[in-house]
Design a protein around this motif. Structure first.
Motif, PDB file in Angstrom:
ATOM      1  N   SER A   1      41.830  52.593  66.942  1.00  0.00           N
ATOM      2  CA  SER A   1      41.847  52.116  68.325  1.00  0.00           C
ATOM      3  C   SER A   1      43.259  51.646  68.667  1.00  0.00           C
ATOM      4  O   SER A   1      44.140  51.589  67.800  1.00  0.00           O
ATOM      5  CB  SER A   1      40.849  50.968  68.495  1.00  0.00           C
ATOM      6  N   LYS A   2      43.450  51.277  69.927  1.00  0.00           N
ATOM      7  CA  LYS A   2      44.770  50.818  70.385  1.00  0.00           C
ATOM      8  C   LYS A   2      45.257  49.598  69.617  1.00  0.00           C
ATOM      9  O   LYS A   2      46.452  49.427  69.420  1.00  0.00           O
ATOM     10  CB  LYS A   2      44.732  50.505  71.878  1.00  0.00           C
ATOM     11  N   ASN A   3      44.319  48.769  69.166  1.00  0.00           N
ATOM     12  CA  ASN A   3      44.726  47.569  68.415  1.00  0.00           C
ATOM     13  C   ASN A   3      44.678  47.773  66.899  1.00  0.00           C
ATOM     14  O   ASN A   3      44.761  46.816  66.140  1.00  0.00           O
ATOM     15  CB  ASN A   3      43.898  46.351  68.845  1.00  0.00           C
TER      16      ASN A   3
END
Length: 123
Positions: free
Chosen positions: A111-113
């Motif tokens: 994911s983006k994080n």
């Protein structure tokens, strides 16, 4: 009286899971590199540390003796489908089956994080 069947039913969180083997996402990715055809869906709900947890479960055409427990992306797909059936997972599953299912290809991603996520490609 079949005590084994009664016990299995009592420990199953969904009819989709009853008498079937859970395959992990990694199993699905390695055993079905061309994807799987989702043909029924249900949402499993339980509580963990006082917080509600929901995740989708699916049967798929390629292995009628197995089920897949999905993550956040598959949950969004399941929720979008069931919205069209006023929250009725039985009606959603029936319609999905009659439509011939939806073929998807799973892969591992981030994911983006930076958290692990299962990517879902609609084929």
């Amino acid at each position: 009286m079949d005590f084994k069947k009664l016990a299995e039913k009592a420990t199953s969180l969904s009819p989709i899971m009853e008498g079937k083997t859970k395959l992990s996402t990694e199993d699905i990715i390695s055993q079905y590199p061309d994807g799987i055809t989702l043909c029924s869906v249900d949402m499993v709900s339980y509580e963990k540390n006082g917080n509600p947890i929901d995740y989708p479960v699916f049967n798929f055409v390629e292995n009628p003796d197995a089920f897949l427990a999905g993550g956040i992306v598959l949950k969004k797909i399941a929720e979008s489908w069931v919205t069209e059936f006023n929250g009725d997972y039985n009606a959603t599953s029936d319609a999905l089956f009659k439509a011939g299912g939806v073929k998807v290809k799973l892969s591992n991603g981030r994911s983006k994080n930076g958290n692990s996520i299962t990517n879902v490609e609609i084929i």
